[in-house]
Write a protein that holds these residues in place. Structure first.
Motif, PDB file in Angstrom:
ATOM      1  N   LEU A 156      -5.825  11.854   0.054  1.00  0.00           N
ATOM      2  CA  LEU A 156      -6.859  10.791   0.211  1.00  0.00           C
ATOM      3  C   LEU A 156      -6.315   9.935   1.471  1.00  0.00           C
ATOM      4  CD1 LEU A 156      -7.070   9.727  -3.473  1.00  0.00           C
ATOM      5  CD2 LEU A 156      -8.734  11.013  -2.171  1.00  0.00           C
ATOM      6  N   GLY A 157      -5.121   9.830   1.830  1.00  0.00           N
ATOM      7  CA  GLY A 157      -4.670   8.890   3.100  1.00  0.00           C
ATOM      8  C   GLY A 157      -3.647   9.814   3.862  1.00  0.00           C
ATOM      9  N   LYS A 158      -3.416   8.898   4.863  1.00  0.00           N
ATOM     10  CA  LYS A 158      -2.351   9.445   6.022  1.00  0.00           C
ATOM     11  C   LYS A 158      -1.136   8.761   5.523  1.00  0.00           C
ATOM     12  CE  LYS A 158      -3.326   5.544   9.308  1.00  0.00           C
ATOM     13  NZ  LYS A 158      -3.830   5.545  10.570  1.00  0.00           N
ATOM     14  N   LEU A 159      -0.955   7.791   4.589  1.00  0.00           N
ATOM     15  CA  LEU A 159       0.304   7.275   4.344  1.00  0.00           C
ATOM     16  C   LEU A 159       0.160   6.973   2.805  1.00  0.00           C
ATOM     17  CD1 LEU A 159       3.227   6.326   4.740  1.00  0.00           C
ATOM     18  CD2 LEU A 159       2.036   3.999   5.329  1.00  0.00           C
ATOM     19  N   SER A 160       0.996   7.393   1.886  1.00  0.00           N
ATOM     20  CA  SER A 160       0.881   6.903   0.489  1.00  0.00           C
ATOM     21  C   SER A 160       2.464   6.369   0.417  1.00  0.00           C
ATOM     22  CB  SER A 160       0.702   7.854  -0.530  1.00  0.00           C
ATOM     23  OG  SER A 160      -0.619   8.897  -0.014  1.00  0.00           O
ATOM     24  N   LYS A 161       2.559   5.116   0.125  1.00  0.00           N
ATOM     25  CA  LYS A 161       3.848   4.413  -0.157  1.00  0.00           C
ATOM     26  C   LYS A 161       4.143   3.466  -1.202  1.00  0.00           C
ATOM     27  CE  LYS A 161       6.904   1.695   3.128  1.00  0.00           C
ATOM     28  NZ  LYS A 161       7.828   2.901   3.263  1.00  0.00           N
ATOM     29  N   TRP A 162       5.316   3.901  -2.102  1.00  0.00           N
ATOM     30  CA  TRP A 162       5.626   3.119  -3.200  1.00  0.00           C
ATOM     31  C   TRP A 162       6.330   1.715  -2.821  1.00  0.00           C
ATOM     32  CZ3 TRP A 162      10.348   1.591  -5.353  1.00  0.00           C
ATOM     33  CH2 TRP A 162      10.395   0.812  -6.644  1.00  0.00           C
ATOM     34  N   VAL A 163       5.785   0.603  -3.216  1.00  0.00           N
ATOM     35  CA  VAL A 163       6.180  -0.618  -2.592  1.00  0.00           C
ATOM     36  C   VAL A 163       7.183  -1.434  -3.646  1.00  0.00           C
ATOM     37  CG1 VAL A 163       4.725  -0.488  -0.651  1.00  0.00           C
ATOM     38  CG2 VAL A 163       3.884  -1.811  -3.057  1.00  0.00           C
ATOM     39  N   GLY A 164       6.828  -0.930  -4.937  1.00  0.00           N
ATOM     40  CA  GLY A 164       7.693  -1.857  -6.115  1.00  0.00           C
ATOM     41  C   GLY A 164       6.974  -1.531  -7.456  1.00  0.00           C
TER      42      GLY A 164
END
Length: 283
Positions: A156-164
């Motif tokens: 779905l995205g170019k960046l998938s990031k866990w942030v907390g």
């Protein structure tokens, strides 16, 4: 073809193209939307249609939600035929809506009580990015659950990031959308000031586009102003909602307070148009 069965709830401007990305990636997808009729093009692509969130949950492994606000989330979970009426044990629920951290913490606790995982995973980007799988996804919740569904999010995205932890994704999204409001109002005010001094909008935007302050956003929204095109890619009423959520979370800086008042004042007239319609409101 993946064997992970995905349920998709919410077929608005963002939900439909996002669900399409998963169908194209050959995931088995079942969809549900409160308003009937929006699922036809997804059905043609091979999606199944559920008659309720409860029914959708019963036949899927990962459930993704993309709806408007906290109230819609409560309805999805708590309605008579909502998700909580289904057996959620072992499932991962990904809420990609822009909602409050509070509603995420509430739903995460309920899901945990049923041995299910809840992730808040709002997105940065609009319809064009949804159509091309170029969204930026910020995720809060259990990190191991995030790693499990990351291949799905990466479609779905170019960046998938866990942030907390739970709510962190929502907090990150409110911060980003606060900047979005500041960008939009700043661009509108800059063009209006230049116009007052006899400088054409097209000339100013050409200068901005070639300067260090130019970016994709100023290009897209600048072109919208030039073309007098205010069809909503991201409706002004939604930025008002997000700025109010940010205020509730404690943002109280001068620019944030000014932006909230500016967009609130414009909402009654321009709420259904794109947020760049703030240019017309200020004009």
């Amino acid at each position: 073809m993946s064997t992970t069965k995905i349920g998709w709830i919410g077929l608005g401007n963002m939900g439909i193209p996002m669900a399409e990305q998963l169908i194209k990636a050959e995931y088995p997808v079942t969809v549900y939307n409160r308003s009937e009729g929006k699922a036809s093009q997804l059905m043609e692509m091979g999606a199944r249609v559920a008659d309720s969130p409860q029914g959708l949950a019963s036949e899927t492994d990962v459930i993704i939600i993309m709806v408007a606000d906290d109230q819609a989330i409560e309805a999805v979970f708590e309605a008579e035929n909502g998700l909580l009426k289904a057996a959620l044990k072992g499932k991962i629920i990904i809420n990609m809506s822009t909602v409050s951290p509070a509603i995420s913490k509430k739903m995460a606790a309920i899901c945990a009580a049923q041995n299910a995982h809840y992730l808040d995973a709002p997105v940065s980007g609009s319809v064009k990015q949804a159509e091309t799988g170029q969204l930026v996804i910020m995720v809060g919740g259990d990190q191991s659950a995030f790693e499990e569904v990351k291949p799905i999010l990466d479609r779905l995205g170019k960046l998938s990031k866990w942030v907390g932890e739970t709510g962190a994704g929502n907090q990150a999204k409110l911060a980003i959308n606060s900047l979005l409001a500041l960008y939009t109002q700043g661009l509108a005010e800059t063009i209006l000031f230049a116009n007052e001094k006899g400088i054409k909008s097209a000339d100013l935007l050409d200068l901005i586009g070639n300067a260090a302050i130019g970016n994709v956003f100023t290009k897209i929204k600048g072109e919208a102003i030039l073309n007098d095109q205010y069809k909503a890619a991201f409706a002004l009423k939604h930025i008002v909602k997000d700025l109010r959520l940010a205020k509730d979370e404690g943002i109280s800086t001068p620019l944030a307070k000014t932006a909230l008042k500016t967009f609130e004042d414009a909402e009654s007239t321009y709420g259904e148009e794109d947020l760049v319609a703030i240019f017309k409101a200020l004009k």
